[in-house]
Design a protein around this motif. Sequence first.
Motif, PDB file in Angstrom:
ATOM      1  N   THR A 134     -11.647  -1.269  -3.956  1.00 56.94           N
ATOM      2  CA  THR A 134     -11.553  -0.696  -5.335  1.00 56.94           C
ATOM      3  C   THR A 134     -10.430  -0.988  -6.382  1.00 56.94           C
ATOM      4  OG1 THR A 134     -12.453   1.375  -4.354  1.00 56.94           O
ATOM      5  CG2 THR A 134     -11.380   1.614  -6.759  1.00 56.94           C
ATOM      6  N   SER A 135      -9.190  -1.211  -5.374  1.00 53.69           N
ATOM      7  CA  SER A 135      -8.047  -1.588  -6.384  1.00 53.69           C
ATOM      8  C   SER A 135      -8.253  -2.674  -6.959  1.00 53.69           C
ATOM      9  CB  SER A 135      -7.133  -1.272  -6.017  1.00 53.69           C
ATOM     10  OG  SER A 135      -6.606   0.302  -5.480  1.00 53.69           O
ATOM     11  N   GLY A 142      -5.690  -5.264  -4.141  1.00 57.19           N
ATOM     12  CA  GLY A 142      -5.188  -4.188  -3.809  1.00 57.19           C
ATOM     13  C   GLY A 142      -4.804  -3.670  -2.907  1.00 57.19           C
ATOM     14  N   CYS A 143      -4.791  -2.834  -3.443  1.00 55.61           N
ATOM     15  CA  CYS A 143      -4.412  -1.969  -1.402  1.00 55.61           C
ATOM     16  C   CYS A 143      -4.607  -0.841  -0.921  1.00 55.61           C
ATOM     17  CB  CYS A 143      -2.774  -2.291  -1.524  1.00 55.61           C
ATOM     18  SG  CYS A 143      -1.818  -1.619  -2.766  1.00 55.61           S
ATOM     19  N   ASN A 144      -4.735  -0.204  -0.501  1.00 57.83           N
ATOM     20  CA  ASN A 144      -5.435   1.528  -0.945  1.00 57.83           C
ATOM     21  C   ASN A 144      -3.832   2.005  -1.253  1.00 57.83           C
ATOM     22  OD1 ASN A 144      -4.131   0.989   1.914  1.00 57.83           O
ATOM     23  ND2 ASN A 144      -4.544   2.963   2.573  1.00 57.83           N
ATOM     24  N   ILE A 145      -4.280   3.388  -1.670  1.00 60.10           N
ATOM     25  CA  ILE A 145      -3.363   4.661  -2.409  1.00 60.10           C
ATOM     26  C   ILE A 145      -3.792   5.785  -2.078  1.00 60.10           C
ATOM     27  CG2 ILE A 145      -2.107   5.052  -4.948  1.00 60.10           C
ATOM     28  CD1 ILE A 145      -2.594   2.221  -5.541  1.00 60.10           C
ATOM     29  N   ALA A 200     -11.063  -3.144  -9.738  1.00 56.59           N
ATOM     30  CA  ALA A 200      -9.848  -2.554 -10.848  1.00 56.59           C
ATOM     31  C   ALA A 200      -9.116  -3.954 -11.742  1.00 56.59           C
ATOM     32  CB  ALA A 200      -9.544  -1.068 -10.284  1.00 56.59           C
ATOM     33  N   HIS A 201      -8.641  -4.195 -10.620  1.00 55.53           N
ATOM     34  CA  HIS A 201      -7.342  -5.114 -11.724  1.00 55.53           C
ATOM     35  C   HIS A 201      -8.036  -6.436 -11.796  1.00 55.53           C
ATOM     36  CE1 HIS A 201      -4.252  -4.037  -8.981  1.00 55.53           C
ATOM     37  NE2 HIS A 201      -3.485  -4.005 -10.063  1.00 55.53           N
ATOM     38  N   ALA A 219      -7.776  -0.273  -1.229  1.00 54.00           N
ATOM     39  CA  ALA A 219      -8.285  -1.528  -1.832  1.00 54.00           C
ATOM     40  C   ALA A 219      -9.016  -2.502  -2.863  1.00 54.00           C
ATOM     41  CB  ALA A 219      -7.802  -2.217  -0.318  1.00 54.00           C
ATOM     42  N   CYS A 230       0.726  -1.564   0.280  1.00 55.24           N
ATOM     43  CA  CYS A 230      -0.209  -0.045  -0.041  1.00 55.24           C
ATOM     44  C   CYS A 230       1.146   0.869  -0.032  1.00 55.24           C
ATOM     45  CB  CYS A 230      -0.960  -0.127   1.242  1.00 55.24           C
ATOM     46  SG  CYS A 230      -0.196   0.056   2.934  1.00 55.24           S
ATOM     47  N   TRP A 280      -7.888   5.999  -3.674  1.00 58.80           N
ATOM     48  CA  TRP A 280      -8.487   4.548  -3.917  1.00 58.80           C
ATOM     49  C   TRP A 280      -8.239   3.624  -2.759  1.00 58.80           C
ATOM     50  CZ3 TRP A 280      -4.227   6.266  -6.906  1.00 58.80           C
ATOM     51  CH2 TRP A 280      -4.466   6.614  -8.083  1.00 58.80           C
TER      52      TRP A 280
END
Length: 142
Positions: free
Chosen positions: A57-58, A41-44, A61-62, A55, A18, A53
């Motif tokens: 949501t990421s 996903g991770c938080n960004i 998206a992937h 996690a 992240c 974003w």
Amino acid sequence: MTTIDDLFKTAKSAMAKCHAPYSRFPVGAAILADDGSVHSGCNIEVVSFPEGWCAETSAIAHMVMAGGSRRIVEIAVVAEKLVACSPCGGCRQRLAEFSGPDTRVHLCDAATGVVETVTMGELLPHSFDTASLDGAENEASA
């Protein structure tokens, strides 16, 4: 076959990647699609809150970018600083659009794994969906 422990480990691995310099609140998520694929996903974070974003949501998206299934059957969420990290309201809606009310959501502790399992229906009992849009459209044309 992907196990709950596999999802937890994938989410935890994502959490380690992240970018959370402002909140210092790392979160990771892993979703299992109905075709057996796993996406994480991770938080960004960015300085312009809330434009980062989550996690979840990421991970969505992937999944979308992978081009395969767009139907989530299981989710694991882990945060470094919480015993059981639940998706935020926005992510609950996003997850609901790619899953169903019976989709299992595993709330995890970074040290021990799954702490609690709930369903999307329990997390978001009255989600906004396409039927809601169809109803609004029908009312507007009347």
